[in-house]
Design a protein around this motif. Sequence first.
Motif, PDB file in Angstrom:
ATOM      1  N   LEU A  92       0.877  -0.910   0.236  1.00 27.63           N
ATOM      2  CA  LEU A  92       0.121   0.303   0.011  1.00 27.63           C
ATOM      3  C   LEU A  92       1.111   1.341   0.099  1.00 27.63           C
ATOM      4  O   LEU A  92       1.786   0.649   0.117  1.00 27.63           O
ATOM      5  CB  LEU A  92      -0.683  -0.234   1.047  1.00 27.63           C
ATOM      6  CG  LEU A  92      -2.066  -0.855   1.106  1.00 27.63           C
ATOM      7  CD1 LEU A  92      -2.641  -1.082   2.646  1.00 27.63           C
ATOM      8  CD2 LEU A  92      -3.008  -0.947   0.109  1.00 27.63           C
ATOM      9  N   ARG A  93       0.636   2.209  -0.754  1.00 28.35           N
ATOM     10  CA  ARG A  93       0.964   3.443  -0.299  1.00 28.35           C
ATOM     11  C   ARG A  93       0.378   4.555   0.345  1.00 28.35           C
ATOM     12  O   ARG A  93      -0.443   4.582  -0.281  1.00 28.35           O
ATOM     13  CB  ARG A  93       1.636   4.200  -1.859  1.00 28.35           C
ATOM     14  CG  ARG A  93       1.796   5.291  -1.496  1.00 28.35           C
ATOM     15  CD  ARG A  93       3.159   5.937  -2.825  1.00 28.35           C
ATOM     16  NE  ARG A  93       2.180   6.684  -3.687  1.00 28.35           N
ATOM     17  CZ  ARG A  93       2.372   7.612  -4.625  1.00 28.35           C
ATOM     18  NH1 ARG A  93       3.330   7.591  -5.328  1.00 28.35           N
ATOM     19  NH2 ARG A  93       1.173   8.169  -5.431  1.00 28.35           N
TER      20      ARG A  93
ATOM     21  N   ILE B 164       9.807   5.724   3.383  1.00 29.63           N
ATOM     22  CA  ILE B 164       9.164   7.467   3.559  1.00 29.63           C
ATOM     23  C   ILE B 164       9.464   8.194   2.560  1.00 29.63           C
ATOM     24  O   ILE B 164      10.697   8.580   1.733  1.00 29.63           O
ATOM     25  CB  ILE B 164       9.100   7.414   4.305  1.00 29.63           C
ATOM     26  CG1 ILE B 164       8.930   9.157   4.804  1.00 29.63           C
ATOM     27  CG2 ILE B 164      10.605   8.427   5.333  1.00 29.63           C
ATOM     28  CD1 ILE B 164       7.945   9.503   6.451  1.00 29.63           C
ATOM     29  N   SER B 165       8.981   8.926   1.832  1.00 25.14           N
ATOM     30  CA  SER B 165       9.505  10.057   0.806  1.00 25.14           C
ATOM     31  C   SER B 165       8.968  10.897   0.575  1.00 25.14           C
ATOM     32  O   SER B 165       7.592  11.386   1.626  1.00 25.14           O
ATOM     33  CB  SER B 165       9.712   9.024  -0.136  1.00 25.14           C
ATOM     34  OG  SER B 165       8.743   9.256  -0.719  1.00 25.14           O
ATOM     35  N   ARG B 166       8.920  12.895  -0.075  1.00 23.21           N
ATOM     36  CA  ARG B 166       8.590  13.186  -0.496  1.00 23.21           C
ATOM     37  C   ARG B 166       8.894  14.291  -1.721  1.00 23.21           C
ATOM     38  O   ARG B 166       9.663  14.379  -2.101  1.00 23.21           O
ATOM     39  CB  ARG B 166       8.308  13.712   0.685  1.00 23.21           C
ATOM     40  CG  ARG B 166      10.126  14.528   0.679  1.00 23.21           C
ATOM     41  CD  ARG B 166      10.477  15.496   1.781  1.00 23.21           C
ATOM     42  NE  ARG B 166       9.319  16.951   2.367  1.00 23.21           N
ATOM     43  CZ  ARG B 166       8.886  17.078   3.204  1.00 23.21           C
ATOM     44  NH1 ARG B 166       9.275  17.053   4.902  1.00 23.21           N
ATOM     45  NH2 ARG B 166       7.922  18.094   3.428  1.00 23.21           N
TER      46      ARG B 166
ATOM     47  N   GLN C 175       5.552   4.113   1.278  1.00 24.81           N
ATOM     48  CA  GLN C 175       5.232   2.992   1.163  1.00 24.81           C
ATOM     49  C   GLN C 175       5.876   1.901   2.095  1.00 24.81           C
ATOM     50  O   GLN C 175       6.848   1.937   2.420  1.00 24.81           O
ATOM     51  CB  GLN C 175       6.706   2.780  -0.586  1.00 24.81           C
ATOM     52  CG  GLN C 175       6.197   1.594  -1.016  1.00 24.81           C
ATOM     53  CD  GLN C 175       5.197   1.384  -2.401  1.00 24.81           C
ATOM     54  OE1 GLN C 175       4.614   2.535  -2.577  1.00 24.81           O
ATOM     55  NE2 GLN C 175       4.981   0.393  -2.248  1.00 24.81           N
ATOM     56  N   MET C 176       4.567   0.979   1.248  1.00 25.60           N
ATOM     57  CA  MET C 176       4.817  -0.098   2.785  1.00 25.60           C
ATOM     58  C   MET C 176       4.548  -1.862   1.660  1.00 25.60           C
ATOM     59  O   MET C 176       3.513  -1.542   1.378  1.00 25.60           O
ATOM     60  CB  MET C 176       3.941   0.007   4.059  1.00 25.60           C
ATOM     61  CG  MET C 176       3.573   1.345   4.017  1.00 25.60           C
ATOM     62  SD  MET C 176       1.915   1.280   5.504  1.00 25.60           S
ATOM     63  CE  MET C 176       0.490   0.637   4.581  1.00 25.60           C
ATOM     64  N   ASN C 177       5.398  -2.430   1.814  1.00 23.49           N
ATOM     65  CA  ASN C 177       5.565  -3.614   1.147  1.00 23.49           C
ATOM     66  C   ASN C 177       6.083  -4.635   1.530  1.00 23.49           C
ATOM     67  O   ASN C 177       6.131  -4.712   3.412  1.00 23.49           O
ATOM     68  CB  ASN C 177       7.239  -3.061   0.348  1.00 23.49           C
ATOM     69  CG  ASN C 177       7.098  -2.450  -0.918  1.00 23.49           C
ATOM     70  OD1 ASN C 177       6.215  -2.140  -1.515  1.00 23.49           O
ATOM     71  ND2 ASN C 177       8.613  -2.090  -1.567  1.00 23.49           N
ATOM     72  N   SER C 178       5.947  -6.019   1.352  1.00 24.73           N
ATOM     73  CA  SER C 178       5.823  -7.414   2.424  1.00 24.73           C
ATOM     74  C   SER C 178       4.446  -6.800   3.823  1.00 24.73           C
ATOM     75  O   SER C 178       5.662  -7.281   5.251  1.00 24.73           O
ATOM     76  CB  SER C 178       7.465  -7.480   2.759  1.00 24.73           C
ATOM     77  OG  SER C 178       8.365  -7.318   1.573  1.00 24.73           O
ATOM     78  N   LEU C 179       3.952  -6.069   2.974  1.00 22.18           N
ATOM     79  CA  LEU C 179       3.700  -6.189   4.559  1.00 22.18           C
ATOM     80  C   LEU C 179       2.670  -7.527   5.557  1.00 22.18           C
ATOM     81  O   LEU C 179       3.279  -8.522   4.549  1.00 22.18           O
ATOM     82  CB  LEU C 179       1.445  -5.598   4.638  1.00 22.18           C
ATOM     83  CG  LEU C 179       2.207  -3.992   4.111  1.00 22.18           C
ATOM     84  CD1 LEU C 179       0.734  -3.702   3.575  1.00 22.18           C
ATOM     85  CD2 LEU C 179       2.143  -3.173   5.362  1.00 22.18           C
ATOM     86  N   LYS C 180       2.874  -7.329   6.815  1.00 19.82           N
ATOM     87  CA  LYS C 180       2.574  -8.706   7.814  1.00 19.82           C
ATOM     88  C   LYS C 180       1.344  -8.110   8.793  1.00 19.82           C
ATOM     89  O   LYS C 180       0.697  -6.830   8.499  1.00 19.82           O
ATOM     90  CB  LYS C 180       3.349  -8.551   8.927  1.00 19.82           C
ATOM     91  CG  LYS C 180       4.743  -8.947   7.877  1.00 19.82           C
ATOM     92  CD  LYS C 180       5.848  -8.912   8.933  1.00 19.82           C
ATOM     93  CE  LYS C 180       7.255  -9.086   8.270  1.00 19.82           C
ATOM     94  NZ  LYS C 180       8.357  -8.965   9.652  1.00 19.82           N
ATOM     95  N   PRO C 181       0.745  -8.737   8.877  1.00 20.20           N
ATOM     96  CA  PRO C 181      -0.036  -9.357  10.050  1.00 20.20           C
ATOM     97  C   PRO C 181      -0.691  -7.961  10.935  1.00 20.20           C
ATOM     98  O   PRO C 181      -1.200  -6.943  11.515  1.00 20.20           O
ATOM     99  CB  PRO C 181      -1.273  -9.779  10.533  1.00 20.20           C
ATOM    100  CG  PRO C 181      -0.531 -11.020   8.952  1.00 20.20           C
ATOM    101  CD  PRO C 181       0.823 -10.463   8.390  1.00 20.20           C
ATOM    102  N   GLU C 182       0.548  -8.178  11.580  1.00 27.24           N
ATOM    103  CA  GLU C 182       1.121  -6.984  12.435  1.00 27.24           C
ATOM    104  C   GLU C 182       1.184  -5.966  12.702  1.00 27.24           C
ATOM    105  O   GLU C 182       1.258  -4.876  13.065  1.00 27.24           O
ATOM    106  CB  GLU C 182       2.412  -7.521  12.803  1.00 27.24           C
ATOM    107  CG  GLU C 182       3.158  -7.203  12.804  1.00 27.24           C
ATOM    108  CD  GLU C 182       3.229  -9.251  11.832  1.00 27.24           C
ATOM    109  OE1 GLU C 182       2.456 -10.131  11.526  1.00 27.24           O
ATOM    110  OE2 GLU C 182       4.642  -9.445  11.645  1.00 27.24           O
TER     111      GLU C 182
END
Length: 128
Positions: A18-19, A70-72, A82-89
């Motif tokens: 997700l971003r 994180i970027s701007r 930018q969130m990659n390889s997301l985990k349930p936690e």
Amino acid sequence: QVQLVDSGGGLVQAGGSLRLSCVPVGHTFSSDARGWFRQAPGKEREFVAAISWSSRDTYYADSVKGRFTISRDNAKNTVYLQMNSLKPEDTAVYYCATSPRGSFAGTDYALEYEYDYWGQGTQVTVSS
């Protein structure tokens, strides 16, 4: 009145991406640093990532290093997570915040009182 609008959350399966975006409404910051925090159900809000005005300095919680970026884009007054390889936690409400400092000293980036405006939060849910 200054408002931060954070968006981009949603429901995603583990391993997905997700971003998140964070943009102020009613104000253009000229030299702020910005951070992301999150709060999971039943837990205290915790630091996730931060970025200086120049983007020279970025900071991450150990739990997200190597997975989140994180970027701007100062021309758009927008900060991204930018969130990659997301985990349930990683499931939590994510909050963007802005600090009048352009950069941080030591570990001040992780302190909530260093930030003076906060977004309303965007829900991120990661299913297993």
